[in-house]
Design a protein around this motif. Structure first.
Motif, PDB file in Angstrom:
ATOM      1  N   VAL A 154       0.856  -1.183   0.000  1.00 52.89           N
ATOM      2  CA  VAL A 154       0.000   0.000   0.000  1.00 52.89           C
ATOM      3  C   VAL A 154       0.895   1.236   0.000  1.00 52.89           C
ATOM      4  O   VAL A 154       1.987   1.231   0.579  1.00 52.89           O
ATOM      5  CB  VAL A 154      -0.968   0.024   1.205  1.00 52.89           C
ATOM      6  CG1 VAL A 154      -1.974  -1.101   1.090  1.00 52.89           C
ATOM      7  CG2 VAL A 154      -0.229  -0.065   2.537  1.00 52.89           C
ATOM      8  N   MET A 157      -2.299   7.568   0.529  1.00 50.90           N
ATOM      9  CA  MET A 157      -3.719   7.456   0.861  1.00 50.90           C
ATOM     10  C   MET A 157      -4.297   8.861   1.013  1.00 50.90           C
ATOM     11  O   MET A 157      -3.559   9.834   1.178  1.00 50.90           O
ATOM     12  CB  MET A 157      -3.918   6.669   2.162  1.00 50.90           C
ATOM     13  CG  MET A 157      -3.221   7.233   3.378  1.00 50.90           C
ATOM     14  SD  MET A 157      -1.503   6.725   3.457  1.00 50.90           S
ATOM     15  CE  MET A 157      -0.973   7.599   4.925  1.00 50.90           C
ATOM     16  N   LEU A 170      -7.033   4.361  -0.846  1.00 52.34           N
ATOM     17  CA  LEU A 170      -5.710   3.806  -0.606  1.00 52.34           C
ATOM     18  C   LEU A 170      -5.142   3.235  -1.905  1.00 52.34           C
ATOM     19  O   LEU A 170      -5.760   2.372  -2.543  1.00 52.34           O
ATOM     20  CB  LEU A 170      -5.804   2.705   0.451  1.00 52.34           C
ATOM     21  CG  LEU A 170      -4.522   1.994   0.882  1.00 52.34           C
ATOM     22  CD1 LEU A 170      -3.538   2.984   1.503  1.00 52.34           C
ATOM     23  CD2 LEU A 170      -4.858   0.885   1.881  1.00 52.34           C
TER      24      LEU A 170
END
Length: 324
Positions: A154, A157, A170
């Motif tokens: 990830v 965001m 995200l």
């Protein structure tokens, strides 16, 4: 501090760039305060500089010290023009009061931090690290409210601004943007996304919402920038001018222009309504950070620049001043 009126169509070729040098090593992140009176820069030299620009284009700065590793990203409180948050590889997030130039909180996190974002109401901060952890920090007590471990990559965001922060977007290593209900993220052990945008063919690295909340931009390792309708969640335009991964994005204050930077040696400024390039801002190194001023057509940017002997030159630049 003269700049082009936001109501006018810029004459891009008449605008110039001013360079500001204070850091000892390369600058990783630049960001304007919500009122635009101050600009902050974070560097590999472990310091933060807070700049005040004057009408002539000259600038003064103060140094904020305390981090023990690179300052990889910084962002201002969206409602308080004097409060700055910084994320560092030293496993801390630090909150600064720029009226006194002092650190007011140092919050320990699990990993080496690379991303930080405030919620629209300024009550929460999300911090991402190199090990795919995201910490949610409650700012009233300045404590971690929740730590979320993701099983895959990830990256940046952002909270969707027009919903009052109800939805959390995200970017991921699979090329998607995962959309969560923020309340679910806080309440559930491992919340599931309510929607997934397959935005790119490779890792999504950076994300930005337009100030008016109607557009979303995503940049990825496939060298593309995509522009989305936030309410319909459909891709409106794709910009394919880069040859290398896109690292950084920023919408102008009027949502008319999108600046993006990559490992190519220029900053692309696109017309959001068409996706076409309106200006190409040449630079000498891969771009780390771009940030439009919140009320003027001034673009701050920083890259992996080197000096004549190959050392990091520690500079940042601002584009949008009338050329001499």
């Amino acid at each position: 501090m003269t700049a082009t009126s936001i109501s006018a169509t810029p004459s891009w070729t008449t605008l110039g760039t001013k360079e500001y040098v204070a850091h000892k090593r390369k600058v990783h992140s630049v960001a304007w305060s919500c009122g635009g009176q101050k600009l902050a820069s974070g560097s590999v030299d472990q310091s933060v500089r807070v700049w005040s620009l004057h009408e002539t284009g000259s600038a003064t700065h103060t140094e904020l010290t305390g981090h023990q590793d690179s300052v990889d990203q910084l962002r201002w409180d969206p409602l308080n023009p004097e409060v700055l948050g910084t994320a560092s590889g030293d496993r801390t997030v630090r909150i600064w009061d720029t009226r006194t130039n002092k650190q007011v909180h140092a919050i320990e996190t699990r990993g080496e931090n690379i991303n930080i974002r405030w919620s629209p109401d300024g009550q929460h901060v999300a911090v991402g690290d190199k090990d795919d952890n995201i910490a949610i920090i409650e700012m009233r007590k300045c404590k971690a409210l929740k730590n979320i471990k993701f099983q895959s990559e990830v990256n940046e965001m952002a909270w969707e601004p027009t919903s009052g922060g109800k939805f959390f977007f995200l970017t991921t290593g699979s090329g998607s943007v995962e959309i969560f209900r923020y309340a679910d993220m806080l309440a559930q052990e491992q919340a599931q996304p309510v929607h997934s945008l397959q935005a790119h063919t490779a890792n999504c690295y950076c994300i930005d919402f337009s100030p008016k909340g109607e557009y979303l931009a995503v940049g990825g390792a496939d060298a593309m920038v995509t522009i989305w309708d936030v309410h319909e969640l459909v891709c409106l335009r794709t910009c394919t001018r880069f040859e290398w991964p896109v690292r950084t994005l920023s919408f102008s204050c009027d949502s008319r222009f999108l600046a993006s930077g990559s490992e190519d040696l220029y900053v692309d400024i696109a017309d959001v309504s068409t996706g076409e390039q309106v200006h190409k801002l040449s630079c000498s190194a891969a771009m780390n950070s771009v940030a439009w001023h919140p009320s003027r057509l001034l673009l701050a940017y920083a890259a992996d620049d080197k000096d004549r002997v190959g050392r990091d030159d520690g500079s940042l630049r601002i584009f949008g001043f009338p050329s001499a």
